[in-house]
Enzyme design. Structure first.
Site, PDB file in Angstrom:
ATOM      1  N   ARG A   1      -5.995  -8.078 -10.501  1.00  0.00           N
ATOM      2  CA  ARG A   1      -7.079  -9.125 -10.645  1.00  0.00           C
ATOM      3  C   ARG A   1      -7.670  -9.083 -11.292  1.00  0.00           C
ATOM      4  O   ARG A   1      -8.302  -8.301 -11.109  1.00  0.00           O
ATOM      5  CB  ARG A   1      -6.684 -10.377  -9.369  1.00  0.00           C
ATOM      6  CG  ARG A   1      -7.611  -9.734  -8.149  1.00  0.00           C
ATOM      7  CD  ARG A   1      -7.993 -10.908  -7.322  1.00  0.00           C
ATOM      8  NE  ARG A   1      -8.927 -10.298  -6.072  1.00  0.00           N
ATOM      9  CZ  ARG A   1      -8.491  -9.329  -5.489  1.00  0.00           C
ATOM     10  NH1 ARG A   1      -7.797  -9.235  -4.781  1.00  0.00           N
ATOM     11  NH2 ARG A   1      -9.711  -8.884  -4.714  1.00  0.00           N
TER      12      ARG A   1
ATOM     13  N   HIS B   1     -15.699  -7.194   6.568  1.00  0.00           N
ATOM     14  CA  HIS B   1     -14.385  -7.164   4.856  1.00  0.00           C
ATOM     15  C   HIS B   1     -14.841  -8.059   4.368  1.00  0.00           C
ATOM     16  O   HIS B   1     -14.154  -8.275   3.522  1.00  0.00           O
ATOM     17  CB  HIS B   1     -12.888  -7.203   5.491  1.00  0.00           C
ATOM     18  CG  HIS B   1     -12.949  -5.636   6.484  1.00  0.00           C
ATOM     19  ND1 HIS B   1     -12.701  -4.882   6.038  1.00  0.00           N
ATOM     20  CD2 HIS B   1     -12.380  -6.331   7.364  1.00  0.00           C
ATOM     21  CE1 HIS B   1     -12.986  -4.187   7.055  1.00  0.00           C
ATOM     22  NE2 HIS B   1     -12.522  -4.639   8.075  1.00  0.00           N
TER      23      HIS B   1
ATOM     24  N   LYS C   1       0.403  -1.483  -0.498  1.00  0.00           N
ATOM     25  CA  LYS C   1      -0.509   0.167  -0.068  1.00  0.00           C
ATOM     26  C   LYS C   1       0.466   1.144   0.137  1.00  0.00           C
ATOM     27  O   LYS C   1      -0.110   2.035  -0.725  1.00  0.00           O
ATOM     28  CB  LYS C   1      -1.171  -0.157   0.872  1.00  0.00           C
ATOM     29  CG  LYS C   1      -2.136  -0.678   0.654  1.00  0.00           C
ATOM     30  CD  LYS C   1      -2.614  -1.080   1.537  1.00  0.00           C
ATOM     31  CE  LYS C   1      -4.479  -2.005   2.001  1.00  0.00           C
ATOM     32  NZ  LYS C   1      -3.514  -3.340   2.255  1.00  0.00           N
TER      33      LYS C   1
ATOM     34  N   GLU D   1      -3.600   7.322   8.269  1.00  0.00           N
ATOM     35  CA  GLU D   1      -4.624   8.198   7.361  1.00  0.00           C
ATOM     36  C   GLU D   1      -5.785   8.901   8.117  1.00  0.00           C
ATOM     37  O   GLU D   1      -6.200   8.380   9.223  1.00  0.00           O
ATOM     38  CB  GLU D   1      -5.689   7.052   6.266  1.00  0.00           C
ATOM     39  CG  GLU D   1      -4.336   6.758   5.370  1.00  0.00           C
ATOM     40  CD  GLU D   1      -4.913   5.844   4.297  1.00  0.00           C
ATOM     41  OE1 GLU D   1      -6.222   5.363   4.678  1.00  0.00           O
ATOM     42  OE2 GLU D   1      -4.816   5.658   3.774  1.00  0.00           O
TER      43      GLU D   1
HETATM   44  C1  MV4 Z   1     -10.675   3.067   5.600  1.00  0.00           C
HETATM   45  C2  MV4 Z   1     -11.678   3.320   6.210  1.00  0.00           C
HETATM   46  C3  MV4 Z   1     -11.961   4.361   6.569  1.00  0.00           C
HETATM   47  N1  MV4 Z   1     -10.511   5.622   6.543  1.00  0.00           N
HETATM   48  N2  MV4 Z   1      -9.448   4.216   5.285  1.00  0.00           N
HETATM   49  C4  MV4 Z   1     -11.454  -1.354   5.102  1.00  0.00           C
HETATM   50  C5  MV4 Z   1      -9.826  -2.773   4.734  1.00  0.00           C
HETATM   51  C6  MV4 Z   1      -9.117  -1.785   3.890  1.00  0.00           C
HETATM   52  N3  MV4 Z   1      -9.279  -2.166   2.238  1.00  0.00           N
HETATM   53  C7  MV4 Z   1      -9.224  -0.205   4.015  1.00  0.00           C
HETATM   54  N4  MV4 Z   1      -9.977  -0.570   4.933  1.00  0.00           N
HETATM   55  C8  MV4 Z   1     -10.573   0.920   5.200  1.00  0.00           C
HETATM   56  N5  MV4 Z   1     -10.020   1.967   5.228  1.00  0.00           N
HETATM   57  C9  MV4 Z   1     -10.004   5.470   6.355  1.00  0.00           C
HETATM   58  N6  MV4 Z   1      -8.615   6.456   6.164  1.00  0.00           N
HETATM   59  C10 MV4 Z   1     -12.201   2.459   6.097  1.00  0.00           C
HETATM   60  C11 MV4 Z   1     -12.225   1.009   6.225  1.00  0.00           C
HETATM   61  C12 MV4 Z   1     -13.345   0.353   5.711  1.00  0.00           C
HETATM   62  C13 MV4 Z   1     -13.548  -0.079   5.038  1.00  0.00           C
HETATM   63  C14 MV4 Z   1     -13.286  -0.111   3.655  1.00  0.00           C
HETATM   64  C15 MV4 Z   1     -14.430  -0.310   2.686  1.00  0.00           C
HETATM   65  C16 MV4 Z   1     -15.016  -1.652   2.439  1.00  0.00           C
HETATM   66  C17 MV4 Z   1     -15.559  -1.831   3.845  1.00  0.00           C
HETATM   67  C18 MV4 Z   1     -14.692  -1.631   5.095  1.00  0.00           C
HETATM   68  C19 MV4 Z   1     -15.199  -1.906   6.304  1.00  0.00           C
HETATM   69  C20 MV4 Z   1     -14.976  -1.081   7.559  1.00  0.00           C
HETATM   70  C21 MV4 Z   1     -13.646  -0.590   7.263  1.00  0.00           C
END
Ligand code: MV4
Length: 499
Positions: free
Chosen positions: A291, A234, A115, A199
């Site tokens: 992918r 997730h 990342k 972040e």
């Molecule tokens: C975040 C966020 C809020 N703020 N980043 C969760 C998995 C990872 N790929 C990134 N994720 C998140 N990043 C910031 N700065 C909230 C999540 C997140 C989330 C993101 C996408 C789909 C479902 C989620 C469930 C919980 C938290």
């Protein structure tokens, strides 16, 4: 390309082989001992057993799979999703063996797999990103200064992370150090790489991802977005295309941003760029998946593009046959992932034999699956049974079709998430598009499924009582029994029946 080996199992193996066949390309399946009787094995022109059930001893054995490919004169290997699909080393070994890897370059997989490296590459292309640390954080005092500047709450993430692992919310400066330490040790344990970054925490985001395709000549286009906000821990539950919340202007902007992320790593093939979208429709680059994704069918349905065929054509060295202006979205598609899990029991995976398995059909309905009646669901792999996809002229029609298809789907023998899917699709917040990534946590408890069907059962009982009075008792009892058996086990349980 005359022969393709699919280094995967289940629905995605079959999905890939279907497109290959349509292109006149022969197919090779690999399988584990647990999958000997699986449909993907029979669907292929040739099939080779590569080891015991455990993925580590079969589907993850890159070198063994390459050896099989060589011995059968395979020209290309498609990795599907999961397993070896985002393993840069595997992609490299495939190419070194003189076989085409149907996917991006090892370099692109590597950059986007980190990342931190991904954000670094994207920065040069002016992609909107959540305010945060520039690069990894190592020094607590230094990190706290940055955190104060961004403002709390902040989120600490693992660079090698995925699926929410190694993520920590920090509410205030006092708990910063503790949470940072936790994130680091979680990241070391899970990925063997303890680098973390931070972040600003976006409180109620939508998860929107953009499908892109890039060829070997630097052309990259976007095939619009998918909205995947309905998730449970997730794990995605419902995905749709297009998103119900984007305006044409934001759609264009996010699509162009996704293309730029692709350019930042000279992307070739099919890829997905993930964004968080806040309530004001500001979007922020999260990460890129290098992918074909599980939920690719909703994009196929609204664009009319067969993404697997495009992957193969790109791998053969062909130029994209369309430009951005040629692409249009039409209608709406919604996908429900059907898992062999028990929503009444904290989504515990369920295994067993598919005693009855009847798929829904009809206008606008697509089922991508890898199982059939009589088969046992193995415990070794992902519990996803099928993807049920509905297409409609608009969102409402797609949802109604999906609901109808859920009712027409008869699965007996294992517990499934079909009823949970019905609950989601009927929820007022889903219907009106007023949902974010907290939808399931906010709205669902297994009690709600119970209540819903208690009503149904009450009505059934009233009917039964009425019939008993009318001396038709035998008929209705046998009727109810059949109906209960053909839907799923919890109905049966609620009726207190067995067998
Ligand atoms: C975040 C966020 C809020 N703020 N980043 C969760 C998995 C990872 N790929 C990134 N994720 C998140 N990043 C910031 N700065 C909230 C999540 C997140 C989330 C993101 C996408 C789909 C479902 C989620 C469930 C919980 C938290």
């Amino acid at each position: 390309m005359k022969k393709i080996l699919v280094a995967n199992r289940g629905e995605i193996a079959i999905r890939v082989m279907k497109s290959a066949r349509e292109m006149g390309i022969k197919t090779v399946a690999v399988f584990s001992e647990a999958d000997r009787q699986s449909p993907h094995v029979r669907y292929a022109d040739e099939a080779v057993c590569i080891g015991p059930a455990a993925s580590k001893e079969s589907y993850l054995l890159g070198e063994k799979i390459i050896a099989v490919a060589k011995s059968l004169d395979v020209d290309g290997i498609h990795p599907g999703y999961g397993f070896l699909s985002e393993n840069a080393n595997f992609a490299r070994l495939v190419e070194e063996a003189g076989i085409t890897f149907i996917g991006p370059t090892p370099e692109a997989i590597e950059v986007m797999g980190s990342k931190l490296a991904a954000k670094e590459a994207a920065k040069k292309f002016d992609i909107p990103m959540v305010p945060g640390s520039e690069g990894a954080i190592t020094d607590v005092a230094e990190a706290k200064v940055i955190a104060d500047k961004i403002g709390y709450p902040i989120l600490i993430k693992a660079s090698a992370g995925g699926g929410g692992k190694g993520m920590r919310i920090v509410e205030n400066a006092e708990e910063f150090e503790e949470q940072m330490n936790r994130a680091q040790s979680e990241a070391i344990n899970a990925f063997g790489d303890g680098s973390v970054f931070m972040e600003k925490f976006v409180g109620s985001p939508k998860h929107i991802e953009v499908q892109i395709l890039g060829d070997n000549y630097g052309n990259i286009v976007y095939l619009f977005e998918r909205e995947c906000s309905v998730q449970r821990r997730h794990q995605k539950v419902v995905e749709e295309a297009p998103s119900s919340c984007l305006t044409p202007e934001v759609r264009k902007a996010i699509g162009e941003a996704a293309v730029n992320v692709g350019k930042s790593c000279a992307y070739i093939g099919a890829g997905t760029v993930e964004f968080l979208v806040d309530e004001q429709l500001n979007f922020y680059f999260l990460e890129m998946n290098t992918r074909l994704q599980v939920e690719h069918p909703v994009t196929e349905m609204i664009t009319g593009v067969d993404l697997v065929k495009e992957q193969i054509k790109i791998a053969r060295g062909e130029r994209l046959s369309f430009e951005q202006e040629d692409l249009q979205m039409r209608g709406h598609a919604v996908e429900l992932r059907v898992y062999a899990e028990d929503p009444m029991n904290n989504f515990l995976p369920d295994i067993g034999e598919l005693k009855q398995y009847t798929k829904p059909e009809g206008p606008g309905v697509r089922v991508d699956d890898g199982y059939e009646e009589g088969m046992s669901i193995p415990i070794y792999y992902d519990p996803m049974l099928a993807k049920l996809i509905a297409y409609g002229a608009d969102r409402e029609e797609a949802i109604q079709r999906l609901l109808r298809a859920i009712d027409d789907y008869k699965i007996v023998g294992v517990k499934t998430t079909l009823a949970f899917g019905k609950f989601v699709l009927q929820h007022p917040d889903f219907v009106t598009g007023k949902f974010d990534t907290h939808f399931v946590a906010k709205n669902f408890s297994s009690e709600l499924l119970k209540t819903e069907h208690e009503d149904e059962m009450e009505i059934a009982a009233l009917f039964a009582a009425d019939f008993v009075e009318k001396k038709a008792a035998k008929d209705i009892v046998s009727n109810l029994t059949t109906q209960a058996a053909s839907t799923s086990n919890w109905r049966k349980n609620r009726l207190g029946m067995r067998g």
